[in-house]
Design a protein around this motif. Structure first.
Motif, mmCIF file in Angstrom:
data_model
loop_
_atom_site.group_PDB
_atom_site.id
_atom_site.type_symbol
_atom_site.label_atom_id
_atom_site.label_comp_id
_atom_site.label_asym_id
_atom_site.label_seq_id
_atom_site.Cartn_x
_atom_site.Cartn_y
_atom_site.Cartn_z
ATOM 1 N N LEU A 180 0.819 -1.212 0.000
ATOM 2 C CA LEU A 180 0.000 0.000 0.000
ATOM 3 C C LEU A 180 0.851 1.259 0.000
ATOM 4 O O LEU A 180 0.529 2.235 -0.678
ATOM 5 C CB LEU A 180 -0.954 -0.002 1.194
ATOM 6 N N THR A 181 1.941 1.243 0.753
ATOM 7 C CA THR A 181 2.834 2.400 0.787
ATOM 8 C C THR A 181 3.372 2.671 -0.610
ATOM 9 O O THR A 181 3.316 3.803 -1.106
ATOM 10 C CB THR A 181 3.997 2.167 1.778
ATOM 11 N N GLU A 182 3.859 1.640 -1.253
ATOM 12 C CA GLU A 182 4.395 1.793 -2.606
ATOM 13 C C GLU A 182 3.291 2.228 -3.571
ATOM 14 O O GLU A 182 3.495 3.093 -4.418
ATOM 15 C CB GLU A 182 5.032 0.470 -3.064
ATOM 16 N N LEU A 183 2.143 1.656 -3.429
ATOM 17 C CA LEU A 183 1.029 1.968 -4.322
ATOM 18 C C LEU A 183 0.628 3.437 -4.215
ATOM 19 O O LEU A 183 0.487 4.129 -5.220
ATOM 20 C CB LEU A 183 -0.171 1.070 -3.971
ATOM 21 N N TYR A 184 0.471 3.927 -2.996
ATOM 22 C CA TYR A 184 0.040 5.317 -2.811
ATOM 23 C C TYR A 184 1.150 6.317 -3.110
ATOM 24 O O TYR A 184 0.873 7.451 -3.499
ATOM 25 C CB TYR A 184 -0.569 5.518 -1.433
ATOM 26 N N GLU A 185 2.401 5.903 -2.947
ATOM 27 C CA GLU A 185 3.505 6.804 -3.302
ATOM 28 C C GLU A 185 3.603 7.010 -4.810
ATOM 29 O O GLU A 185 3.962 8.085 -5.270
ATOM 30 C CB GLU A 185 4.841 6.246 -2.788
ATOM 31 N N HIS A 186 3.262 5.998 -5.559
ATOM 32 C CA HIS A 186 3.388 6.057 -7.024
ATOM 33 C C HIS A 186 2.023 6.222 -7.710
ATOM 34 O O HIS A 186 1.961 6.197 -8.932
ATOM 35 C CB HIS A 186 4.100 4.817 -7.561
ATOM 36 N N GLY A 187 0.990 6.351 -6.938
ATOM 37 C CA GLY A 187 -0.350 6.539 -7.507
ATOM 38 C C GLY A 187 -0.943 5.222 -7.967
ATOM 39 O O GLY A 187 -0.250 4.292 -8.341
#
Length: 188
Positions: A180-187
């Motif tokens: 989720l962190t990676e997903l929200y950081e990169h949209g």
């Protein structure tokens, strides 16, 4: 409460109440395991009344799936209309959080996918999913690859919500936090 001060529901209101109960029940136990008498109990009506309204459990399930898909289309359409200066696909990504909050929607959708092998349910859910895909492309002008990525990420979030590793009542899972962190950081 005296009978004279009660307000009788219209048939449409009662049908909407039954449909709401059906969405809740199908979200919890899926198509095969949900009984119409349980839906009737939740709606405060008799089981024969449920059948009189919808004809069969299958038609009630399809009505519930239709309501869920209508809601998804409504949220995406509103998000695109209110995008302002934001990229339309980004606006739809932000709107996906609404689906995560409306957990029953995503659960019914997953159960509909699972029931797609049924010859009467499969064509309906395939058509509705195709409509959602076409709507995303129409609202955003996104190329096929971007629309596919958006839907893929949406399915990942849907599965994570079903696993209860995201959302307001999330159960801690390191792997989910990392994704989720990676997903929200990169949209989305």
């Amino acid at each position: 409460m005296p009978e004279s001060s009660r307000t009788r529901m219209t048939a449409g209101e009662r049908g909407a109440q039954v449909l709401e109960a059906a969405v809740s029940a199908f979200a919890e136990t899926g198509y095969a395991a949900t009984r119409t008498d349980e839906i009737a109990r939740r709606a405060g009506v008799s089981q024969p009344y449920v059948i009189r309204l919808f004809g069969s459990k299958q038609r009630l399930f399809l009505a519930a799936v239709g309501q869920v898909c209508d809601r998804i289309e409504e949220v995406f359409t509103e998000a695109a209309a209110n995008a302002g200066s934001a990229e339309p696909l980004d606006a739809l990504s932000q709107a996906y959080d609404q689906f995560l909050a409306e957990r029953n929607l995503l659960q019914v959708l997953l159960h509909a996918f699972a029931a797609a092998g049924d010859p009467d349910i499969g064509p309906v859910i395939r058509d509705r999913y195709g409509r959602i895909y076409r709507l995303i492309r129409e609202l955003t002008g996104a190329p096929i690859a971007d629309a596919r990525r958006f839907l893929s990420t949406g399915m990942l979030l849907t599965v994570m919500a079903a696993l209860r590793v995201t959302g307001p009542e999330a159960i801690a899972a390191d792997w989910a936090d990392e994704m989720l962190t990676e997903l929200y950081e990169h949209g989305m």
